[in-house]
Design an enzyme around this catalytic site. Structure first.
Site, PDB file in Angstrom:
ATOM      1  N   GLU A  35       2.472   3.701  -2.436  1.00 62.40           N
ATOM      2  CA  GLU A  35       2.582   2.380  -1.730  1.00 62.40           C
ATOM      3  C   GLU A  35       1.274   1.867  -1.576  1.00 62.40           C
ATOM      4  O   GLU A  35       0.895   1.521  -0.519  1.00 62.40           O
ATOM      5  CB  GLU A  35       3.340   2.868  -0.417  1.00 62.40           C
ATOM      6  CG  GLU A  35       4.673   3.678  -0.555  1.00 62.40           C
ATOM      7  CD  GLU A  35       4.968   4.426   0.795  1.00 62.40           C
ATOM      8  OE1 GLU A  35       4.248   4.517   1.736  1.00 62.40           O
ATOM      9  OE2 GLU A  35       6.145   4.858   0.877  1.00 62.40           O
TER      10      GLU A  35
ATOM     11  N   LYS B 104       3.778  -4.807   4.338  1.00 63.89           N
ATOM     12  CA  LYS B 104       3.140  -5.163   5.702  1.00 63.89           C
ATOM     13  C   LYS B 104       1.629  -5.902   5.186  1.00 63.89           C
ATOM     14  O   LYS B 104       1.261  -6.695   6.248  1.00 63.89           O
ATOM     15  CB  LYS B 104       3.177  -4.273   6.511  1.00 63.89           C
ATOM     16  CG  LYS B 104       1.984  -3.216   6.146  1.00 63.89           C
ATOM     17  CD  LYS B 104       1.962  -2.087   7.516  1.00 63.89           C
ATOM     18  CE  LYS B 104       0.961  -1.278   7.683  1.00 63.89           C
ATOM     19  NZ  LYS B 104       1.272  -0.061   6.465  1.00 63.89           N
TER      20      LYS B 104
ATOM     21  N   HIS C 189       0.981  10.094   3.392  1.00 64.14           N
ATOM     22  CA  HIS C 189      -0.116   8.877   3.271  1.00 64.14           C
ATOM     23  C   HIS C 189      -1.395   9.273   4.103  1.00 64.14           C
ATOM     24  O   HIS C 189      -1.199   9.851   5.159  1.00 64.14           O
ATOM     25  CB  HIS C 189       0.764   7.643   4.195  1.00 64.14           C
ATOM     26  CG  HIS C 189      -0.432   6.515   4.193  1.00 64.14           C
ATOM     27  ND1 HIS C 189      -1.309   6.415   4.361  1.00 64.14           N
ATOM     28  CD2 HIS C 189       0.313   5.237   3.828  1.00 64.14           C
ATOM     29  CE1 HIS C 189      -2.050   5.135   4.000  1.00 64.14           C
ATOM     30  NE2 HIS C 189      -0.802   4.402   3.820  1.00 64.14           N
TER      31      HIS C 189
ATOM     32  N   SER D 156      -5.851   5.062   5.693  1.00 62.84           N
ATOM     33  CA  SER D 156      -6.178   3.915   4.896  1.00 62.84           C
ATOM     34  C   SER D 156      -7.738   3.715   5.102  1.00 62.84           C
ATOM     35  O   SER D 156      -8.409   4.201   6.129  1.00 62.84           O
ATOM     36  CB  SER D 156      -5.783   2.361   5.185  1.00 62.84           C
ATOM     37  OG  SER D 156      -4.368   2.360   4.984  1.00 62.84           O
TER      38      SER D 156
HETATM   39  C1  LIG Z   1       0.279   0.674   5.559  1.00 59.13           C
HETATM   40  C2  LIG Z   1       1.071   1.434   4.761  1.00 59.13           C
HETATM   41  C3  LIG Z   1       0.984   1.387   3.628  1.00 59.13           C
HETATM   42  C4  LIG Z   1      -0.245   0.514   2.804  1.00 59.13           C
HETATM   43  O1  LIG Z   1      -1.436   0.840   2.941  1.00 59.13           O
HETATM   44  P1  LIG Z   1      -2.827   0.281   2.292  1.00 59.13           P
HETATM   45  O2  LIG Z   1      -3.945   1.051   2.959  1.00 59.13           O
HETATM   46  O3  LIG Z   1      -2.671  -1.114   2.549  1.00 59.13           O
HETATM   47  O4  LIG Z   1      -2.421   0.545   0.994  1.00 59.13           O
HETATM   48  C5  LIG Z   1       1.521   2.239   2.517  1.00 59.13           C
HETATM   49  N1  LIG Z   1       2.676   3.177   3.075  1.00 59.13           N
HETATM   50  C6  LIG Z   1       2.781   3.308   4.584  1.00 59.13           C
HETATM   51  C7  LIG Z   1       3.861   4.058   4.903  1.00 59.13           C
HETATM   52  C8  LIG Z   1       2.212   2.371   5.324  1.00 59.13           C
HETATM   53  O5  LIG Z   1       2.130   2.427   6.496  1.00 59.13           O
END
Ligand SMILES: *Cc1c(COP(=O)(O)O)cnc(C)c1O
Length: 440
Positions: free
Chosen positions: A265, A62, A191, A194
């Site tokens: 990720e 994404k 996660h 960000s």
């Molecule tokens: C958006 C997202 C990412 C990527 O995040 P970054 O800040 O661009 O590294 C990774 N994993 C999931 C589940 C996400 O929703």
């Protein structure tokens, strides 16, 4: 010479900036364009492998889903984090194997679950009981990953309010339910959000994941998969050195089992610094205001460029501003307060952070916006009829050789064009673009 969708191999004495200079000095061109430095993607990938060797990166599609990025990541042998049918389709169309894709959306559309089942993409996340019932019905053979919540409160984009089961309050109930539905849970994902600055959060998150691994074990599961998510630094200037220390320490402390598959990720980490946006000034105004009581006159310069925050720089809407400067530098030129506007008739389409100091610019001159690869192209729209800029991709000679010969999944030589051939092409057609943005 047909150059569409090819990567320009730089001559020894060229770099990204000299290419930008050449393209903008060709004349006749007034469309903005991105430059993608494929070598930066290669460097980021190698840097990751060097600093956090136990973790396999799965690129978060994404963040930037353009073909040049996905094709390069596939060549480098990374996996992919997809959240929808279309993202999966794009990645598969490049010949990526289904086992290199994780369907990392805890709340999926049923039709997308069915598509994943048809394509053999078995690894997928969940964080609630309704998702388990959906998966039981439509893809009972899926390999499930429980996403737990572990937020860094300093993160710019906190995800825990939307996704993630509470490790203490909800994990046991969800894992018991999965067990009673005879579903195959293979591990845990988190996660931290960000734009985070508190890297010690990784120790906490890994401890929480360990706790849930142990709950799984008590219920009869043997977990073999851990996913530490994305959210790694996007700026070139702050690398992952610090984070690597915490992550490696946490892994050694809580996950010493070497049979475990561990993935991450990263999105922005890979792509943000690999893209520059080059934009043309098409209009200009000078607003002069006479101050009362004999004070000095002030003047404000306003420039209108041909990309809007909608076509190219959407993070500006979220107060993320870009380092920007003229392509042509003039040493010691006086600077004036200047505002940079997008071309749309919308007053929120302001690209600069208020008035910024800049030398006087002429109509037809070019500006560079640095580090513009993350969450720009993948969100862009042609609002008000302005096109999304195309991408001119470049790579240095060493990485060209690597990508065509030594990379895990080498790219064919036809995907590249030498600088010499490209120059005759530029003069012939007057366009720099090798990758159409919508080419897929
Ligand atoms: C958006 C997202 C990412 C990527 O995040 P970054 O800040 O661009 O590294 C990774 N994993 C999931 C589940 C996400 O929703």
């Amino acid at each position: 010479m047909e150059c569409a969708n090819r990567i320009q191999v730089l001559d020894k004495n060229d770099d990204v900036y000299s290419v930008i200079k050449k393209i903008t000095e060709e004349g006749g061109l007034d469309e903005s364009f991105y430059v993608c430095d494929v070598s930066e993607l290669v460097w980021k990938c190698n840097n990751w492998k060097k600093l956090i060797p136990r973790i396999e990166p799965y690129y978060a599609v994404k963040c930037n889903d353009s073909r040049i990025v996905l094709q390069t990541m596939a060549a480098l042998g990374t996996g992919f984090d997809c959240a929808s049918r279309e993202e999966i389709r794009r990645v598969l169309s490049l010949g990526v194997k289904p086992n290199k894709i994780v369907f990392a959306n805890p709340t999926k559309k049923i039709s997308h679950i069915i598509y994943a089942a048809e394509m053999g993409i078995s690894a997928m996340t969940f964080d609630n009981e309704f998702e388990l019932y959906k998966i039981k019905k439509h893809y009972p053979g899926a390999e499930l990953i429980l996403r737990i919540k572990c937020d860094d409160v300093t993160a710019k984009y906190v995800l825990g309010q939307k996704y993630g089961a509470d490790p203490e309050q909800e994990s046991e109930r969800l894992l018991s339910l999965a067990k009673s539905l005879d579903l195959n849970v293979i591990g845990i994902a988190f996660h931290i959000g960000s734009g985070c600055s508190n890297y010690a959060i990784y120790l906490e998150a890994l401890a929480a994941a360990r706790h849930v691994f142990d709950i799984g074990k008590s219920l009869g599961y043997v977990f073999r998969f851990l996913d530490i998510g994305g959210g790694f630094p996007a700026k070139k200037s702050n690398s992952i050195d610090e984070i690597a220390k915490y992550v490696n320490k946490g892994l050694a402390e809580y996950f010493s089992d070497t049979n475990l598959q561990i993935i991450s990720e990263p999105g922005n980490y890979f792509v943000n610094s690999a893209f520059k946006l080059v934009s043309n000034i098409h209009s200009k105004r000078i607003i002069t205001e006479a101050r009362k009581n004999g004070a000095k006159e002030t003047s404000l310069r306003m420039y209108y460029i041909d990309v809007s925050l909608y076509t190219a720089l959407i993070p500006v809407l979220f107060q993320e501003f870009y380092e920007c400067r003229p392509v042509k530098s003039i040493p010691n030129a006086p600077e004036y307060p200047s505002i940079i506007w997008g071309p749309t008739c919308d007053c929120s389409d302001k690209i600069s952070n208020g008035a910024v100091p800049m030398r006087d610019m002429e109509i037809g001159e070019w500006m560079i916006f640095e580090e513009a690869g993350g969450y720009t192209l993948s969100i862009a729209s042609e609002f008000n009829g302005f096109p999304v800029p195309d991408i001119h991709a470049v790579v240095n000679e060493e990485d060209w050789l690597f990508l065509t010969e030594k990379a895990p999944k080498p790219l064919s030589r036809e995907k590249f064009v030498s600088s010499k051939n490209l120059e005759s092409y530029l003069t012939g057609l007057g366009t720099p673009c090798t990758f159409r943005t919508n080419y897929f």
